[in-house]
Design a protein around this motif. Structure first.
Motif, PDB file in Angstrom:
ATOM      1  N   LEU A  39      22.467 -30.403 -24.102  1.00 41.77           N
ATOM      2  CA  LEU A  39      22.630 -31.742 -23.544  1.00 41.77           C
ATOM      3  C   LEU A  39      23.800 -32.464 -24.207  1.00 41.77           C
ATOM      4  N   ALA A  40      23.918 -32.339 -25.518  1.00 40.97           N
ATOM      5  CA  ALA A  40      24.957 -33.054 -26.259  1.00 40.97           C
ATOM      6  C   ALA A  40      26.371 -32.632 -25.863  1.00 40.97           C
ATOM      7  N   GLY A  66      25.032 -32.806 -14.213  1.00 37.24           N
ATOM      8  CA  GLY A  66      24.203 -31.652 -14.542  1.00 37.24           C
ATOM      9  C   GLY A  66      23.469 -31.763 -15.857  1.00 37.24           C
ATOM     10  N   TRP A  67      23.425 -32.970 -16.453  1.00 36.00           N
ATOM     11  CA  TRP A  67      22.792 -33.114 -17.772  1.00 36.00           C
ATOM     12  C   TRP A  67      21.308 -32.751 -17.741  1.00 36.00           C
ATOM     13  N   SER A  68      20.623 -33.119 -16.658  1.00 39.86           N
ATOM     14  CA  SER A  68      19.181 -32.858 -16.616  1.00 39.86           C
ATOM     15  C   SER A  68      18.876 -31.368 -16.521  1.00 39.86           C
ATOM     16  N   THR A  69      19.697 -30.629 -15.741  1.00 36.51           N
ATOM     17  CA  THR A  69      19.466 -29.188 -15.643  1.00 36.51           C
ATOM     18  C   THR A  69      19.795 -28.494 -16.954  1.00 36.51           C
ATOM     19  N   GLY A 103      16.685 -26.859 -18.286  1.00 38.34           N
ATOM     20  CA  GLY A 103      16.940 -25.441 -18.077  1.00 38.34           C
ATOM     21  C   GLY A 103      17.149 -24.688 -19.377  1.00 38.34           C
ATOM     22  N   TYR A 104      18.041 -25.213 -20.215  1.00 41.54           N
ATOM     23  CA  TYR A 104      18.309 -24.526 -21.478  1.00 41.54           C
ATOM     24  C   TYR A 104      17.200 -24.757 -22.493  1.00 41.54           C
ATOM     25  N   GLY A 105      16.433 -25.847 -22.314  1.00 37.85           N
ATOM     26  CA  GLY A 105      15.266 -26.028 -23.159  1.00 37.85           C
ATOM     27  C   GLY A 105      14.236 -24.934 -22.907  1.00 37.85           C
ATOM     28  N   VAL A 106      13.960 -24.689 -21.617  1.00 40.69           N
ATOM     29  CA  VAL A 106      13.025 -23.613 -21.263  1.00 40.69           C
ATOM     30  C   VAL A 106      13.562 -22.262 -21.718  1.00 40.69           C
ATOM     31  N   VAL A 153      22.002 -24.601 -10.053  1.00 43.70           N
ATOM     32  CA  VAL A 153      22.150 -26.005  -9.680  1.00 43.70           C
ATOM     33  C   VAL A 153      23.180 -26.691 -10.574  1.00 43.70           C
ATOM     34  N   LYS A 154      23.151 -26.405 -11.870  1.00 44.03           N
ATOM     35  CA  LYS A 154      24.062 -27.042 -12.808  1.00 44.03           C
ATOM     36  C   LYS A 154      25.518 -26.788 -12.448  1.00 44.03           C
ATOM     37  N   VAL A 155      25.855 -25.532 -12.196  1.00 43.12           N
ATOM     38  CA  VAL A 155      27.246 -25.186 -11.899  1.00 43.12           C
ATOM     39  C   VAL A 155      27.712 -25.855 -10.611  1.00 43.12           C
TER      40      VAL A 155
END
Length: 291
Positions: free
Chosen positions: A34-35, A75-78, A82-85, A135-137
Motif C-alpha cells: 500500500l505504501a 488500485g490502492w485497495s486491491t 490482494g497483497y495482504g492475502v 484488477v489492479k493493473v
C-alpha cells in the motif's frame, strides 16, 4: 522432532505459530505494498507504455499533470487486500511447508527445502492474488476501468512470482546465516532483538534485489497480458523483445521491490518477536550436515 523443527522456536510448529506467521505476513505485505502504490502505478505504466513513461522522474510528472495526484493511488485497495492475502499465504505456508519438508527431506541440502517450501507456498498465494492483480493493473493503466476479476494471468503470475519467491526466500535464509557466521560472528540466540532485526533488514534487502532481477521478464509479460497488448505469453514476449524483457522497468522495480521486501521481513519478524518467537532465517543451522 528433528533439529530443524526445534530451531523454529515452537514445539512442533502448531496452530499458534502458523497463525502468527500468517497474520504477520498479511500485515507486512499489505502495508508495504500500500505504501508504495505511487511507484507501482508508475511501474505498470512504464511497462505498458514505455515510450511515454520512459523514466521515473518524467513518468511521475506526467501522471501528476495529466491525471492529478489521485492517479498515483489508483488500485490502492486491491494492493492492500490482494497483497495482504497473498502475504498471509506466502509467509504462513512457507513456514508450514518448511517444517513438513524438513521432516521428510532430512539429509538434503538446505536450498532444496527453501526452494520447495517457497514454491509450494507461492502457488497458493498467487491463486489468492491473481484476481486482485488483474484488477489492479487495469485500474492503474485504464482510469475508466473499475470492475472485473480475472484468472487469465495466473500462469504468467506464477512465472513471475514462483522464481522470485524461491530465490527471495533462499537468498534470505542463506544471507541470514552468512551474516551471523562471517560478520556478527555470534549465534543468533546470543544477539539482542535489535541486532537480530538489523540482520533481518540486511538479508531482506539482498533477497529482494536478487529476486527482482530474476523475475523481471515475467513481470513485464504479466502487465502486457492484463492490458490486452497480447493474447498469449509468447505473443507478449515477442512484442516486448528479448532485451526489453530483462531491462524494461528494471530500475523502478529495484527501487520498489528492495525496500518493500526489506520492510516486509522487518514487520514480519517484529510481529514474531513481540509474540515471543525467534526471528526468521538460519535453517542450515537447524539441519547440521546438510549444507
Amino acid at each position: 522432532m528433528n533439529d530443524f523443527r526445534k530451531k523454529l522456536g515452537v514445539e512442533g510448529g502448531g496452530y499458534r505459530y502458523y497463525g502468527i506467521c500468517t497474520a504477520g505476513g498479511m500485515f507486512s505485505a499489505g502495508a508495504t505494498h500500500l505504501a508504495v502504490t505511487p511507484l507501482d502505478v508508475l511501474k505498470v505504466n512504464m511497462q505498458v507504455n514505455p515510450i511515454k513513461f520512459h523514466s521515473i522522474a518524467s513518468g511521475l510528472n506526467i501522471l501528476w499533470k495529466e491525471e492529478g495526484p489521485s492517479s498515483l493511488w489508483r488500485g490502492w485497495s486491491t494492493k492492500l487486500f490482494g497483497y495482504g492475502v497473498q502475504g498471509g499465504f506466502k509467509f504462513g505456508l512457507y513456514e508450514f511447508f518448511k517444517t513438513c519438508y524438513s521432516d521428510v527431506l532430512t539429509g538434503e541440502r538446505p536450498s532444496v527445502v527453501f526452494f520447495l517450501s517457497s514454491a509450494s507456498a507461492q502457488v497458493f498465494a498467487d491463486m489468492a492474488l491473481c484476481p486482485f492483480e488483474a484488477v489492479k493493473v487495469r485500474v492503474q493503466t485504464q482510469p475508466n476501468f473499475a470492475k472485473g476479476f480475472f484468472y487469465k494471468g495466473l500462469l504468467p503470475l506464477w512465472g513471475r512470482n514462483l522464481p522470485f519467491s524461491m530465490i527471495m526466500f533462499s537468498t534470505f535464509e542463506h544471507s541470514v546465516d552468512l551474516i551471523y557466521r562471517k560478520f556478527v560472528q555470534k549465534r543468533k540466540e546470543e544477539c539482542s532483538r535489535t541486532q537480530q532485526l538489523g540482520v533481518t533488514c540486511l538479508a531482506g534487502y539482498t533477497a529482494g534485489a536478487v529476486g527482482t532481477v530474476i523475475s523481471n521478464p515475467a513481470d513485464n509479460i504479466v502487465s502486457t497480458l492484463y492490458n490486452k497488448k497480447a493474447n498469449t505469453v509468447l505473443q507478449a514476449a515477442r512484442s516486448i523483445g528479448l532485451v526489453n524483457l530483462f531491462t524494461r522497468s528494471l530500475s523502478i522495480r529495484v527501487a520498489l521491490v528492495g525496500p518493500v521486501v526489506t520492510l516486509q521481513w522487518f514487520f514480519y519478524d517484529t510481529i514474531k518477536v513481540f509474540n515471543g518467537l525467534p526471528t526468521s532465517g538460519g535453517l542450515s543451522r537447524g539441519i547440521e550436515g546438510a549444507a
